[in-house]
Design a protein around this motif. Structure first.
Motif, PDB file in Angstrom:
ATOM      1  N   LEU A  82       0.833  -1.201   0.000  1.00 57.32           N
ATOM      2  CA  LEU A  82       0.000   0.000   0.000  1.00 57.32           C
ATOM      3  C   LEU A  82       0.870   1.254   0.000  1.00 57.32           C
ATOM      4  N   THR A 101       2.353   1.756  -3.426  1.00 62.65           N
ATOM      5  CA  THR A 101       1.332   2.217  -4.365  1.00 62.65           C
ATOM      6  C   THR A 101       0.992   3.686  -4.142  1.00 62.65           C
ATOM      7  N   LEU A 102       0.799   4.079  -2.877  1.00 63.96           N
ATOM      8  CA  LEU A 102       0.418   5.462  -2.589  1.00 63.96           C
ATOM      9  C   LEU A 102       1.554   6.436  -2.870  1.00 63.96           C
ATOM     10  N   ARG A 121       1.724   6.766  -6.649  1.00 70.69           N
ATOM     11  CA  ARG A 121       0.614   7.511  -7.243  1.00 70.69           C
ATOM     12  C   ARG A 121       0.673   8.997  -6.884  1.00 70.69           C
ATOM     13  N   ARG A 162      -1.016   4.366 -13.114  1.00 68.88           N
ATOM     14  CA  ARG A 162      -1.587   3.018 -13.033  1.00 68.88           C
ATOM     15  C   ARG A 162      -1.014   2.037 -14.044  1.00 68.88           C
ATOM     16  N   ASP A 180      -8.269  14.427  -6.354  1.00 69.83           N
ATOM     17  CA  ASP A 180      -7.128  13.548  -6.096  1.00 69.83           C
ATOM     18  C   ASP A 180      -7.560  12.237  -5.463  1.00 69.83           C
ATOM     19  N   ALA A 181      -8.431  12.301  -4.461  1.00 66.59           N
ATOM     20  CA  ALA A 181      -8.805  11.102  -3.728  1.00 66.59           C
ATOM     21  C   ALA A 181      -9.544  10.118  -4.618  1.00 66.59           C
ATOM     22  N   LEU A 227      -7.012   8.601  -7.242  1.00 71.99           N
ATOM     23  CA  LEU A 227      -5.876   7.841  -6.740  1.00 71.99           C
ATOM     24  C   LEU A 227      -6.266   6.706  -5.801  1.00 71.99           C
ATOM     25  N   LEU A 228      -7.469   6.744  -5.220  1.00 72.40           N
ATOM     26  CA  LEU A 228      -7.805   5.775  -4.183  1.00 72.40           C
ATOM     27  C   LEU A 228      -8.997   4.887  -4.515  1.00 72.40           C
ATOM     28  N   SER A 229      -9.840   5.279  -5.463  1.00 72.28           N
ATOM     29  CA  SER A 229     -11.102   4.564  -5.668  1.00 72.28           C
ATOM     30  C   SER A 229     -10.895   3.105  -6.019  1.00 72.28           C
ATOM     31  N   LEU A 276      -8.417   1.225  -5.339  1.00 72.99           N
ATOM     32  CA  LEU A 276      -7.829   0.493  -4.219  1.00 72.99           C
ATOM     33  C   LEU A 276      -8.915   0.037  -3.254  1.00 72.99           C
ATOM     34  N   VAL A 277      -9.883   0.915  -2.986  1.00 76.17           N
ATOM     35  CA  VAL A 277     -11.013   0.542  -2.125  1.00 76.17           C
ATOM     36  C   VAL A 277     -11.814  -0.579  -2.770  1.00 76.17           C
TER      37      VAL A 277
END
Length: 398
Positions: free
Chosen positions: A199, A202-203, A206, A227, A284-285, A288-290, A292-293
């Protein structure tokens, strides 16, 4: 849910047992893979032939409106289903191995043979069509070689892609290369350290790439680097990898209820993304995060369906299992078929009826091509490799 402690390499074969134990054939996983391929196909169909989706997006129902093709616009998440399934299945394949150089080389050879023969056969068939229809105006041997070797921009010296879906294949290959080292890292540190480390990678990747282009996420090379290189999706593969560590000690009823909860969260998160649709490239969120969730939720659903579960039998139906078998061919062939149809038969696809016809024609062409690729190229190559001298038997994970 119980967790097994990390163990040393020496004791690993006896101490670690993946959830899939002997990696016996699991038709549910094949069914899920078939659905993932269809999700990507429908997503690209909606983008290429949008008339039907637009006509249906506000159908009246009980005093409100609804969109029966709502999930189709999120069909891109089928790629994450592929990645999570690969993380689980391929890690299970090596989970108890001693990982000596011979075994690792054998694993690499088999994985390369899983991708390249079907890819090369498609290039031989596809290139004349894209040239004759004008999708490619000229052939440059550097680009042909780059596509044959899966070396694409934004990598140094990378070429443009002939088939838009090829971008995921270098990610799969990168994961294959990294997997033995991930298993060794896991054996020494444990699953939570592996997940947190992946994680973090990845973060950092990104947000680091995003920071280079903070003024606008619409800068396409930035999105590619986020990605399209393994560090940007390492956590997605790791969620599938981690399924092998956990053994669910739950009754069937408890698993059913938990699966319904996770599936509801999965569907609900799609509605959250729908509300962000117009601002995703500036948020951004979301950007970059969707995924992953969503990958965490996908891993949870897969873990809950590894053992037979009432209500999930349809996933193991023969049509879906067959679709899972040919899913690689479906993934490879559907997009060029969709791109070629307007070139071969212009003017037929602009209405809702034309959009529906395009989907039907795409399926009628793609599915036989996928079946032929599996039967006459992919499976014979893997079978011959398995029968070659000095090969130790291993579970077949395709």
């Amino acid at each position: 849910m119980t967790m097994e402690p990390p163990v040393s390499v020496e004791t690993a074969p006896a101490a670690i047992r993946p959830t899939g134990a002997s990696l016996a054939f699991n038709p549910v996983l094949h069914g899920l893979r078939g659905l993932a391929a269809m999700a990507v196909l429908l997503y690209h169909w909606r983008g290429s032939y949008p008339a039907l989706a637009k006509a249906w997006q506000d159908l009246p129902l009980l005093g409100t409106t609804w969109d029966p093709l709502f999930l189709v616009q999120f069909g891109w998440i089928g790629v994450n289903w592929f990645f999570v399934l690969s993380g689980y299945l391929l890690a299970a394949n090596l989970w108890r191995a001693t990982l000596n150089p011979g075994q690792v080389l054998h694993f690499y050879q088999r994985r390369a043979l899983r991708i390249y023969p079907g890819l090369w056969a498609q290039l031989l068939i596809l290139l004349p069509f894209v040239y004759l229809t004008g999708l490619v105006s000229e052939f440059r041997w550097q680009q042909v070689l780059g596509n044959a070797l899966l070396w694409f921009a934004p990598m140094p010296g990378g070429t443009a892609i002939y088939n838009g879906v090829y971008w995921t294949l270098p990610l799969e290959l990168s994961f294959y290369l990294a997997l033995p080292f991930m298993i060794l890292f896991y054996r020494r540190t444990g699953v939570w350290t592996l997940l947190l480390a992946s994680l973090a990678v990845t973060l950092v990747w990104r947000f680091g790439i995003a920071g280079l282009h903070h003024s606008s996420f619409s800068f396409h090379p930035s999105l590619l680097f986020i990605r399209n290189v393994l560090p940007g999706v390492l956590f997605v593969f790791a969620t599938g990898f981690a399924i092998n560590h956990f053994a669910l000690r739950l009754s069937d009823g408890a698993r059913q209820r938990l699966l319904l909860l996770v599936a509801a969260l999965y569907l609900g998160f799609h509605y959250v993304l729908l509300g962000k649709k117009g601002v995703a490239l500036q948020d951004d969120a979301v950007l970059l995060l969707s995924d992953l969730v969503l990958s965490l939720l996908i891993a949870g659903m897969i873990a809950l369906m590894l053992q037979p579960l009432r209500g999930c039998g349809w996933l193991a139906s023969r049509p879906l299992v067959w679709l899972g078998e040919v899913s690689f061919g479906v993934y490879l062939w559907h997009f060029p078929v969709q791109r070629l149809l307007p070139k071969l038969f212009p003017g037929l696809w602009g209405t809702p009826g034309g959009s529906a016809l395009a989907l039907l024609v795409c399926l009628l062409i793609t599915l036989p091509l996928a079946a032929a690729s599996y039967r006459w190229i992919e499976k014979p190559v893997l079978d011959r490799f398995a029968r070659s001298p000095k090969r130790t038997p291993e579970p077949v994970v395709t």
